[in-house]
Design a protein around this motif. Structure first.
Motif, PDB file in Angstrom:
ATOM      1  N   ILE A 185       0.850  -1.201   0.000  1.00  0.00           N
ATOM      2  CA  ILE A 185       0.000   0.000   0.000  1.00  0.00           C
ATOM      3  C   ILE A 185       0.883   1.247   0.000  1.00  0.00           C
ATOM      4  O   ILE A 185       0.602   2.228  -0.690  1.00  0.00           O
ATOM      5  CB  ILE A 185      -0.947  -0.013   1.224  1.00  0.00           C
ATOM      6  N   ASP A 213      11.231   2.811   5.966  1.00  0.00           N
ATOM      7  CA  ASP A 213      10.867   1.392   5.862  1.00  0.00           C
ATOM      8  C   ASP A 213      12.096   0.561   6.249  1.00  0.00           C
ATOM      9  O   ASP A 213      13.224   0.948   5.957  1.00  0.00           O
ATOM     10  CB  ASP A 213      10.461   1.082   4.406  1.00  0.00           C
ATOM     11  N   TYR A 229      -3.474  -9.965  15.821  1.00  0.00           N
ATOM     12  CA  TYR A 229      -3.297  -8.843  14.887  1.00  0.00           C
ATOM     13  C   TYR A 229      -4.447  -7.837  15.067  1.00  0.00           C
ATOM     14  O   TYR A 229      -4.224  -6.640  15.240  1.00  0.00           O
ATOM     15  CB  TYR A 229      -3.244  -9.386  13.457  1.00  0.00           C
ATOM     16  N   LYS A 269      -4.396  -3.953  16.581  1.00  0.00           N
ATOM     17  CA  LYS A 269      -4.943  -2.783  15.875  1.00  0.00           C
ATOM     18  C   LYS A 269      -6.015  -2.100  16.731  1.00  0.00           C
ATOM     19  O   LYS A 269      -6.151  -0.882  16.736  1.00  0.00           O
ATOM     20  CB  LYS A 269      -5.535  -3.212  14.525  1.00  0.00           C
ATOM     21  N   ARG A 321       1.224  -6.874  -4.815  1.00  0.00           N
ATOM     22  CA  ARG A 321       1.052  -7.376  -3.451  1.00  0.00           C
ATOM     23  C   ARG A 321       1.736  -8.730  -3.333  1.00  0.00           C
ATOM     24  O   ARG A 321       1.450  -9.650  -4.092  1.00  0.00           O
ATOM     25  CB  ARG A 321      -0.433  -7.493  -3.088  1.00  0.00           C
ATOM     26  N   ARG A 379       2.706  -9.893   0.195  1.00  0.00           N
ATOM     27  CA  ARG A 379       2.762 -10.354   1.572  1.00  0.00           C
ATOM     28  C   ARG A 379       1.364 -10.422   2.179  1.00  0.00           C
ATOM     29  O   ARG A 379       0.453  -9.738   1.754  1.00  0.00           O
ATOM     30  CB  ARG A 379       3.648  -9.421   2.406  1.00  0.00           C
TER      31      ARG A 379
END
Ligand SMILES: NC(=O)c1ccc[n+]([C@@H]2O[C@H](COP(=O)([O-])OP(=O)(O)OC[C@H]3O[C@@H](n4cnc5c(N)ncnc54)[C@H](O)[C@@H]3O)[C@@H](O)[C@H]2O)c1
Length: 326
Positions: A14, A33, A153, A157, A188, A190
């Motif tokens: 993204i 990153d 996960y 969040k 994409r 991952r």
């Protein structure tokens, strides 16, 4: 006026699309990153160094607050888009590191924004904070519905959402969260939900594909739409500090996706199976959306038909340049 934006995770899936979109708008972008090179950004913008407005690449860990703060000062950063995060399977395989990088990482970004007096942080939450449809009353799922994350996960969040709300109250921190669903698009690589993108890659580059989950539905969310949302969330004057949107996609079946592929490439051999993806069984289909649709109306231009077509075109372009890296 040019705005300098730091995009954490800006070389990932993204992040690469967000980086490209912000550069197109004339913004300066600092990509932060842990893997700034050899990542999706290289696939999407292979010639970026020769462009006038190339992103600045910085390598580092998301929990390194000293480095983030010094980069904000060095580059006169005004806002952050925070996308650096482990994904569901990373947290399954390494829970301690996963929870640390999601929760401490997000806290570090928020604290950096507070210390550097940045204008805003736009960040990615996930619909994984919610349970299945059976956990909620019938009807559209409200933005403030209770959280029932099915895994660590989602729980991590969920904690980040609480942090955002609390730091808006105590520090006046301006954050906008986007609860993303299943984001697809070329490049994409991952995460558990890589296979919608892989299906499109195979449709673009081979003669035959298998669509495994027939009538099962999911919220297909095109990555260009998410990039547009990040731009709106960065630049809109006032959206509500600490708010997190149900930023859902286009809820369609795999069979619908197969029909779109067939219309775009009639010679493609498509086998459709009726397996069930247990990880998505009972997924919420209907989100309450008045506020999201109002604030992000300009970004809602990517129904599944348009997203699949653009993904196939982008994969073909990538395959012509760097086939081995797809
Ligand atoms: N892709 C989806 O379908 C989806 C759905 C919901 C939410 N999200 C959220 O969107 C964001 C971006 O997801 P993505 O699909 O682009 O993932 P991605 O793995 O493609 O990109 C994440 C980037 O962050 C970097 N990163 C990871 N951990 C880091 C760390 N500790 N320090 C520094 N950098 C680190 C990685 O190198 C990678 O380039 C994440 O917050 C994710 O939770 C994604």
């Amino acid at each position: 006026m040019t705005q300098t934006v730091l995009v954490t995770g800006g070389a990932g899936f993204i992040g690469a699309y967000v980086t490209r979109r912000l550069l197109k708008e004339g913004m300066r972008v600092v990509v932060y990153d842990m893997q700034p090179r050899g990542n999706v950004l290289d696939l999407l913008m292979p010639d970026r160094e020769s462009t006038r407005n190339a992103p600045i690449l910085e390598s580092g860990e998301i929990t390194d607050g000293f480095r983030l703060l010094s980069l904000c000062r060095q580059h006169n950063v005004e806002a952050i888009v925070h996308l650096a995060s482990p994904l569901t399977m990373d947290v399954v395989s390494n829970p301690a590191t996963g929870i640390r990088d999601i929760c401490l990482g997000t806290h570090t970004v928020f604290a950096t924004a507070r210390e550097a007096r940045l204008k805003r942080v736009v960040w990615a939450s996930s619909v994984a904070i919610f349970g299945t449809a059976a956990d909620y009353p019938p009807g559209p799922l409200a933005e403030d519905a209770f959280h029932r994350p099915p895994n660590l996960y989602g729980a991590a969040k969920s904690l980040c959402e609480t942090m955002a709300r609390q730091m808006a109250e105590t520090d006046g921190l301006d954050t906008i969260g986007l609860r993303l669903s299943v984001v697809y698009g070329a490049g994409r690589r991952r995460g558990y939900m890589t296979y919608p993108s892989a299906l499109m890659r195979d449709a673009a580059t081979t003669d035959a594909v298998v669509v495994r989950f027939g009538d099962q539905k999911l919220h297909w969310q095109y990555v260009e739409e998410v990039a547009g949302m990040a731009l709106v969330a960065l630049t809109a004057p006032q959206l509500g500090r600490g708010h997190v949107y149900n930023a859902f996609g286009d809820c369609r079946s795999w069979r619908d996706a197969a029909a779109i592929l067939r219309s775009l490439k009639p010679e493609l051999n498509i086998a459709i199976r009726d397996e069930i993806d247990e990880a998505l069984a009972g997924t919420v289909e209907d989100y309450a959306a008045e506020r999201f649709v109002r604030d992000f109306a300009s970004t809602r231009q990517w129904p599944l038909e348009a997203g699949i077509k653009d993904t196939l075109d982008t994969y073909r372009t990538m395959a012509a340049r760097t086939p081995a890296q797809l």
